[in-house]
Design a protein around this motif. Sequence first.
Motif, PDB file in Angstrom:
ATOM      1  N   ALA A   1     -10.665  -1.230  -3.124  1.00  0.00           N
ATOM      2  CA  ALA A   1     -10.397  -0.009  -3.883  1.00  0.00           C
ATOM      3  C   ALA A   1      -9.840   1.113  -3.009  1.00  0.00           C
ATOM      4  O   ALA A   1      -8.942   1.842  -3.439  1.00  0.00           O
ATOM      5  N   VAL A   2     -10.351   1.256  -1.801  1.00  0.00           N
ATOM      6  CA  VAL A   2      -9.881   2.337  -0.932  1.00  0.00           C
ATOM      7  C   VAL A   2      -8.399   2.176  -0.584  1.00  0.00           C
ATOM      8  O   VAL A   2      -7.609   3.124  -0.754  1.00  0.00           O
ATOM      9  N   PRO A   3      -7.937   0.997  -0.122  1.00  0.00           N
ATOM     10  CA  PRO A   3      -6.483   0.839   0.104  1.00  0.00           C
ATOM     11  C   PRO A   3      -5.664   1.015  -1.175  1.00  0.00           C
ATOM     12  O   PRO A   3      -4.548   1.545  -1.132  1.00  0.00           O
ATOM     13  N   ALA A   4      -6.219   0.598  -2.314  1.00  0.00           N
ATOM     14  CA  ALA A   4      -5.506   0.742  -3.581  1.00  0.00           C
ATOM     15  C   ALA A   4      -5.277   2.212  -3.910  1.00  0.00           C
ATOM     16  O   ALA A   4      -4.182   2.611  -4.328  1.00  0.00           O
ATOM     17  N   VAL A   5      -6.293   3.044  -3.703  1.00  0.00           N
ATOM     18  CA  VAL A   5      -6.167   4.478  -3.982  1.00  0.00           C
ATOM     19  C   VAL A   5      -5.178   5.122  -3.016  1.00  0.00           C
ATOM     20  O   VAL A   5      -4.369   5.979  -3.405  1.00  0.00           O
ATOM     21  N   LEU A   6      -5.197   4.717  -1.754  1.00  0.00           N
ATOM     22  CA  LEU A   6      -4.244   5.262  -0.780  1.00  0.00           C
ATOM     23  C   LEU A   6      -2.805   4.907  -1.158  1.00  0.00           C
ATOM     24  O   LEU A   6      -1.903   5.750  -1.081  1.00  0.00           O
ATOM     25  N   LEU A   7      -2.580   3.657  -1.581  1.00  0.00           N
ATOM     26  CA  LEU A   7      -1.244   3.245  -2.006  1.00  0.00           C
ATOM     27  C   LEU A   7      -0.784   4.035  -3.230  1.00  0.00           C
ATOM     28  O   LEU A   7       0.374   4.441  -3.323  1.00  0.00           O
ATOM     29  N   MET A   8      -1.705   4.270  -4.142  1.00  0.00           N
ATOM     30  CA  MET A   8      -1.342   5.026  -5.337  1.00  0.00           C
ATOM     31  C   MET A   8      -1.010   6.467  -4.966  1.00  0.00           C
ATOM     32  O   MET A   8      -0.103   7.076  -5.543  1.00  0.00           O
ATOM     33  N   GLY A   9      -1.715   7.020  -3.986  1.00  0.00           N
ATOM     34  CA  GLY A   9      -1.408   8.374  -3.525  1.00  0.00           C
ATOM     35  C   GLY A   9      -0.020   8.462  -2.931  1.00  0.00           C
ATOM     36  O   GLY A   9       0.735   9.407  -3.205  1.00  0.00           O
ATOM     37  N   LEU A  10       0.342   7.477  -2.115  1.00  0.00           N
ATOM     38  CA  LEU A  10       1.704   7.436  -1.563  1.00  0.00           C
ATOM     39  C   LEU A  10       2.741   7.364  -2.678  1.00  0.00           C
ATOM     40  O   LEU A  10       3.773   8.034  -2.635  1.00  0.00           O
ATOM     41  N   SER A  11       2.463   6.548  -3.680  1.00  0.00           N
ATOM     42  CA  SER A  11       3.373   6.403  -4.804  1.00  0.00           C
ATOM     43  C   SER A  11       3.513   7.713  -5.574  1.00  0.00           C
ATOM     44  O   SER A  11       4.604   8.095  -5.987  1.00  0.00           O
ATOM     45  N   LYS A  12       2.401   8.409  -5.769  1.00  0.00           N
ATOM     46  CA  LYS A  12       2.426   9.661  -6.529  1.00  0.00           C
ATOM     47  C   LYS A  12       3.221  10.740  -5.808  1.00  0.00           C
ATOM     48  O   LYS A  12       3.744  11.661  -6.428  1.00  0.00           O
ATOM     49  N   SER A  13       3.304  10.637  -4.492  1.00  0.00           N
ATOM     50  CA  SER A  13       4.064  11.629  -3.739  1.00  0.00           C
ATOM     51  C   SER A  13       5.560  11.344  -3.799  1.00  0.00           C
ATOM     52  O   SER A  13       6.363  12.156  -3.373  1.00  0.00           O
ATOM     53  N   GLY A  14       5.916  10.162  -4.303  1.00  0.00           N
ATOM     54  CA  GLY A  14       7.313   9.773  -4.366  1.00  0.00           C
ATOM     55  C   GLY A  14       7.700   8.831  -3.254  1.00  0.00           C
ATOM     56  O   GLY A  14       8.538   7.961  -3.421  1.00  0.00           O
ATOM     57  N   PHE A  15       7.085   8.976  -2.085  1.00  0.00           N
ATOM     58  CA  PHE A  15       7.389   8.080  -0.976  1.00  0.00           C
ATOM     59  C   PHE A  15       6.685   6.755  -1.239  1.00  0.00           C
ATOM     60  O   PHE A  15       5.477   6.688  -1.357  1.00  0.00           O
ATOM     61  N   GLY A  16       7.477   5.687  -1.323  1.00  0.00           N
ATOM     62  CA  GLY A  16       6.870   4.388  -1.619  1.00  0.00           C
ATOM     63  C   GLY A  16       6.558   4.216  -3.084  1.00  0.00           C
ATOM     64  O   GLY A  16       5.672   3.451  -3.455  1.00  0.00           O
ATOM     65  N   ALA A  17       7.266   4.943  -3.953  1.00  0.00           N
ATOM     66  CA  ALA A  17       7.038   4.775  -5.386  1.00  0.00           C
ATOM     67  C   ALA A  17       7.259   3.318  -5.755  1.00  0.00           C
ATOM     68  O   ALA A  17       8.219   2.703  -5.344  1.00  0.00           O
ATOM     69  N   GLY A  18       6.387   2.783  -6.534  1.00  0.00           N
ATOM     70  CA  GLY A  18       6.405   1.354  -6.828  1.00  0.00           C
ATOM     71  C   GLY A  18       5.168   0.705  -6.255  1.00  0.00           C
ATOM     72  O   GLY A  18       4.563  -0.168  -6.873  1.00  0.00           O
ATOM     73  N   PHE A  19       4.744   1.169  -5.064  1.00  0.00           N
ATOM     74  CA  PHE A  19       3.525   0.632  -4.473  1.00  0.00           C
ATOM     75  C   PHE A  19       2.304   0.942  -5.331  1.00  0.00           C
ATOM     76  O   PHE A  19       1.325   0.201  -5.313  1.00  0.00           O
ATOM     77  N   GLY A  20       2.359   2.044  -6.080  1.00  0.00           N
ATOM     78  CA  GLY A  20       1.210   2.413  -6.908  1.00  0.00           C
ATOM     79  C   GLY A  20       0.874   1.370  -7.945  1.00  0.00           C
ATOM     80  O   GLY A  20      -0.281   1.257  -8.362  1.00  0.00           O
ATOM     81  N   SER A  21       1.871   0.597  -8.374  1.00  0.00           N
ATOM     82  CA  SER A  21       1.620  -0.450  -9.362  1.00  0.00           C
ATOM     83  C   SER A  21       0.771  -1.583  -8.803  1.00  0.00           C
ATOM     84  O   SER A  21       0.292  -2.433  -9.559  1.00  0.00           O
ATOM     85  N   LEU A  22       0.602  -1.607  -7.490  1.00  0.00           N
ATOM     86  CA  LEU A  22      -0.252  -2.623  -6.873  1.00  0.00           C
ATOM     87  C   LEU A  22      -1.730  -2.273  -6.969  1.00  0.00           C
ATOM     88  O   LEU A  22      -2.588  -3.118  -6.723  1.00  0.00           O
ATOM     89  N   ALA A  23      -2.052  -1.010  -7.311  1.00  0.00           N
ATOM     90  CA  ALA A  23      -3.437  -0.551  -7.246  1.00  0.00           C
ATOM     91  C   ALA A  23      -4.353  -1.339  -8.175  1.00  0.00           C
ATOM     92  O   ALA A  23      -5.410  -1.830  -7.751  1.00  0.00           O
ATOM     93  N   VAL A  24      -3.976  -1.443  -9.449  1.00  0.00           N
ATOM     94  CA  VAL A  24      -4.826  -2.172 -10.395  1.00  0.00           C
ATOM     95  C   VAL A  24      -4.925  -3.655 -10.041  1.00  0.00           C
ATOM     96  O   VAL A  24      -6.031  -4.209 -10.027  1.00  0.00           O
ATOM     97  N   PRO A  25      -3.802  -4.354  -9.727  1.00  0.00           N
ATOM     98  CA  PRO A  25      -3.948  -5.749  -9.306  1.00  0.00           C
ATOM     99  C   PRO A  25      -4.847  -5.925  -8.089  1.00  0.00           C
ATOM    100  O   PRO A  25      -5.606  -6.897  -8.005  1.00  0.00           O
ATOM    101  N   MET A  26      -4.776  -4.987  -7.129  1.00  0.00           N
ATOM    102  CA  MET A  26      -5.659  -5.084  -5.959  1.00  0.00           C
ATOM    103  C   MET A  26      -7.120  -4.940  -6.358  1.00  0.00           C
ATOM    104  O   MET A  26      -7.976  -5.724  -5.956  1.00  0.00           O
ATOM    105  N   MET A  27      -7.415  -3.929  -7.181  1.00  0.00           N
ATOM    106  CA  MET A  27      -8.801  -3.700  -7.596  1.00  0.00           C
ATOM    107  C   MET A  27      -9.303  -4.812  -8.512  1.00  0.00           C
ATOM    108  O   MET A  27     -10.505  -5.079  -8.581  1.00  0.00           O
ATOM    109  N   ALA A  28      -8.362  -5.477  -9.197  1.00  0.00           N
ATOM    110  CA  ALA A  28      -8.740  -6.582 -10.083  1.00  0.00           C
ATOM    111  C   ALA A  28      -9.246  -7.793  -9.304  1.00  0.00           C
ATOM    112  O   ALA A  28      -9.754  -8.745  -9.907  1.00  0.00           O
TER     113      ALA A  28
END
Length: 255
Positions: A19-46
Amino acid sequence: MPLLDVFPLITEPYFYLVAVPAVLLMGLSKSGFGAGFGSLAVPMMALAVTVPQAAAILMPVLLVMDILGMAAFRKDFDLKLLRFLLPWGLVGIVVGTLLFKLLNAHVVAGLVGAFTLLFLAQRLLFPPKPNSPPPPKWLGAILTTASGFTSFIAHAGGPPINAYVIPMRLSPVRFTATMAFFFFVINLSKWIPYAWLGLLDWRNMATSLVLLPIAPIGVWVGVWLARRISQRLFYGCLYAGMLLTGLKLLWDAFA
């Protein structure tokens, strides 16, 4: 009274390991840098909880990230583009609400993953010319509705809307700001449907509170990077995020 009876959060260490790496990836995505990585958050937590539970846990985290993103880019968004995107995104939320209990999460993951990889292949094999026109609005309506739908199902709204907005070749800051405001409205609109579907229980919300302090870290790092990198590198990171997202979602579909 034991603390966990009052604050019944998830306590399994393995959950926080993903969950912690998933939230960090989503934060990067929300900032615009690395957008697209945020979609990995739910699959990772799943890997540790069900897809609906992972999506519910991320709801408050997403709200905080969206607010931080809007604050950082409050003067840079494209208002005309937002006026077109938002109604279609909300249509996707309605469709997602109505079909949520009927859809298999693996099917949704497979469709999003396949579409993401097809778009990426088209962009890399047949890159647009500098004077090529932006995508037609009818395609934008379909892709933005798909974005709202996949965002509702698994917080994976990035790939469909990226497929429409990336060809417009906005500057990194303008792209980031527009996406921040778009997903703030989209994510805010999910709260009542999620509650109606019974996903916002005390255990999920308590777990969200534990993860909240991590939310600003990814956003702040991403904002710092988005304002300092070239447009070419920025979109290269977008494509890398979409590649990983597409592969992971396809893997989830057939796992």
